[in-house]
Write an enzyme that holds these catalytic residues in place. Structure first.
Site, PDB file in Angstrom:
ATOM      1  CG  HIS A   1      -6.364  -0.901   6.033  1.00 52.26           C
ATOM      2  ND1 HIS A   1      -6.953  -0.973   5.415  1.00 52.26           N
ATOM      3  CD2 HIS A   1      -5.591  -2.624   5.830  1.00 52.26           C
ATOM      4  CE1 HIS A   1      -6.874  -1.722   4.010  1.00 52.26           C
ATOM      5  NE2 HIS A   1      -6.422  -2.616   4.277  1.00 52.26           N
TER       6      HIS A   1
ATOM      7  CB  CYS B   1      -6.725   2.169   3.587  1.00 54.28           C
ATOM      8  SG  CYS B   1      -8.666   3.222   3.661  1.00 54.28           S
TER       9      CYS B   1
END
Ligand SMILES: *[C@@H]1O[C@H](CO)[C@@H](O)[C@H](O)[C@H]1NC(C)=O
Ligand SMILES: *[C@@H]1O[C@H](CO)[C@@H](O)[C@H](O)[C@H]1NC(C)=O
Ligand SMILES: *[C@@H]1O[C@H](CO)[C@@H](O)[C@H](O)[C@H]1NC(C)=O
Length: 590
Positions: free
Chosen positions: A144, A83
């Site tokens: 993130h 990610c």
């Protein structure tokens, strides 16, 4: 004089004639400036999980419909298999190694909201350029990419410091620890280390206290109190089990404000959908960019009751089908508001499905179809080949499939150009404008080579040999599957990028993906006459690519990833951080 006049007229008329001759086949260029842009990104979704990519048992009618009305890319490649680095590349149009957002060690993503690493403030996201071009820019869902640099509220890595006018969602990522009734994933790993540290600090404190009491060691009282405080803090952290991860990481924010700490997972899905819809409705009169970054389909697979037990593939399938429904809801609003023809919609996943994510026999991660490998594997196709769909009625052709290599990094120049912006000139941008390929005005993508990194380690290179149509891929490093031959690293949870967990190949493993997309049979000089030529060509491409890299601060260094109390976002007075500001909100019935 006459000559001057003629030339004057020519200069007026020529561009006019040219613009008539060069008029693009579908729509005039004037109409296609500054469309709305809606980017839909799934989390950990595999390419084999989607109906229009060949799955006949998971139902994704809304994503399939997008492909029917637009262009489906079959070779859409993430710049990294995890990610944090993949999304950094997506947002900046650059390989994550250029922004320091890829791993030098085994910390390959951001682990804490309270860490100091993140997308550097001097990186320019496409959102920032679109914002300067007059767009309303919103991010709903997962970020993130870090929060703070030096103090609790500096928000140097925050979406609002990276070109988004509006943010609603998780600054971190969904993890199993967020759902109280799930087996925690992060906590399991940290608890052991924490217990060891607790014992060590306790031991030091005890020795110091005894030394002080017996007069054998001279320790100041202040020092002793500090040590005692630390051991208490560590002990409480350890004792509170997975509680602390949930409080520190599973939080929701609206712009700069923490709204739920910890997040109330039962309402997250409807809040994300409601926020996305209201962002579109609020901004329908000017060009807008909406990046809907789904928390689906990442574990713990938050799924509302309506979708539980509905699919043929357990909780994972339920979750994917719910996400597809959310896609449908967003498209419906675009349609209802009459924005369909003025909106470019994009759907993708950030990287491949997570093969190792199982509980007992239950598969909780995605499926990568015919492609080998998965999440965390930088080289194998299953880690990086993802769904990629574009829809823009009237501008892009419908029901079209393109097999050319493209990258998630291509979104950057594509949307910057559509917004009428200019690419930053002071840095390398690795993405390429996709519009000519999508509209069918060129046959080939501009990518001749793509570099496949695992952390900062180059694992494989892809060469699109345009004259022959071959897609060569050479693997220099591959993970060692465990158990051997299993196709994943089941006993580790993730395949590593370096060290004992990988094999180096010299000569590299070579495949031609156009003939062997599953990377099943490596070619050899005996079976492939071009073997040496291809390897040499790739070697030169790597050298050239490496010359364009410059050292930058490492955002995922140990110092940057560790949790720091003074950076922890907190909606009370630290360490008393809890709140629920959505509690009084009546949820819209979505
Ligand atoms: C469809 O997706 C499910 C869930 O990931 C998977 O188990 C199944 O094998 C897939 N089917 C096909 C035909 O790819
Ligand atoms: C939108 O584009 C489609 C395809 O070109 C066209 O058929 C339709 O009439 C357009 N709708 C509007 C409202 O312009
Ligand atoms: C951002 O700052 C770092 C540290 O000073 C530097 O190494 C890097 O090149 C800068 N990046 C850009 C894109 O200017």
């Amino acid at each position: 004089m006459i000559w001057q006049l003629t030339s004057y007229w020519t200069s007026l008329v020529t561009p006019l004639i040219f613009s008539l001759l060069l008029q693009p086949p579908l729509t005039q260029l004037s109409i296609i400036t500054q469309p709305n842009i809606v980017l839909l990104m799934a989390d950990d979704l595999g390419i084999g999980d989607v109906g229009c990519y060949g799955n006949d048992t998971i139902r994704t009618p809304n994503i399939d419909q997008l492909a029917k009305e637009g262009v489906k890319l079959t070779q859409h490649i993430a710049a990294a298999p995890l990610c944090t680095p993949s999304r950094a590349a997506f947002l900046t149009g650059r390989y994550p190694i250029r922004s320091g957002m890829d791993a030098i060690n085994n910390y390959r993503v951001i682990f804490w909201n309270g860490g100091s690493g993140g997308l550097p403030p001097n990186e320019t996201t496409f959102a920032k350029i679109l914002q300067q071009q007059g767009y309303s820019t919103g991010l709903i869902g997962k970020w993130h990419q870090g929060v703070n640099c030096e103090s609790r509220n500096d928000h140097c890595h925050h979406p609002l410091n990276h070109g988004f006018d509006y943010f609603y969602g998780m600054p971190f990522t969904l993890i199993s620890d967020c759902q109280p009734n799930e087996t925690p994933e992060m906590d399991r790993a940290f608890r052991r280390k924490l217990w060891l540290s607790t014992q060590m600090i306790g031991l030091v404190t005890l020795t110091a206290a005894l030394g002080r009491l017996t007069g054998l060691i001279s320790v100041r009282w202040k020092m002793l109190i500090c040590l005692a405080g630390f051991s208490l803090l560590f002990f409480i952290s350890w004792f509170s089990s997975y509680g602390f991860v949930r409080y520190w990481n599973c939080i929701m924010m609206r712009n700069h404000e923490v709204t739920e700490q910890p997040m109330v997972t039962d309402r997250t899905t409807s809040l994300i959908l409601r926020e996305s819809i209201s962002f579109i409705e609020r901004n329908k009169h000017k060009p807008f960019l909406l990046f809907l970054s789904f928390l689906h389909s990442h574990t713990p697979l938050l799924t509302t009751e309506k979708f539980l037990g509905r699919s043929h593939h357990g909780l994972y399938g339920d979750n994917v089908e719910e996400m597809d429904w959310m896609v449908g809801q967003v498209l419906e609003v675009i349609d209802k508001e009459g924005l369909k023809n003025t909106t470019l919609v994009y759907f993708a996943s950030d990287h491949g499905g997570w093969l190792e994510r199982q509980e007992g026999k239950r598969q909780l991660g995605g499926w990568n179809g015919i492609y080998r490998g998965g999440k965390a594997m930088g080289g194998w196709e299953g880690g990086i080949r993802v769904p990629g769909i574009f829809r823009w009625p009237g501008v892009l052709p419908a029901a079209t499939v393109i097999d050319e290599p493209t990258s998630l990094m291509d979104i950057y120049p594509t949307v910057v150009h559509l917004a009428g912006g200019v690419l930053p000139q002071d840095r390398v941008i690795d993405g390429r404008d996709l519009m000519p390929l999508l509209r069918g005005t060129v046959e080939h993508s501009e990518h001749e080579f793509l570099f496949h990194y695992c952390g900062i380690h180059l694992h494989a290179v892809r060469w699109h040999q345009k004259d022959s149509g071959a897609i060569w891929k050479a693997h220099y490093v591959t993970p060692v599957f465990r158990p051997l031959g299993a196709g994943a690293c089941y006993d580790r949870g993730f395949c590593p990028c370096f060290g004992e967990g990988v094999t180096h190949h010299d000569p590299p493993l070579l495949f031609d993906l156009s003939r062997d997309p599953s990377e099943a049979k490596p070619l050899s000089p005996d079976t492939e006459p071009l073997f040496d030529t291809v390897i040499r060509k790739m070697g030169r491409a790597i050298e050239e690519h490496r010359r364009t890299l410059t050292p930058v601060p490492e955002q995922l260094s140990v110092y940057n990833v560790v949790w720091k109390p003074w950076l922890q976002p907190c909606c009370g007075t630290f360490p008393f951080c809890w709140c629920d500001k959505e509690g009084d909100n009546k949820l819209a019935n979505l």
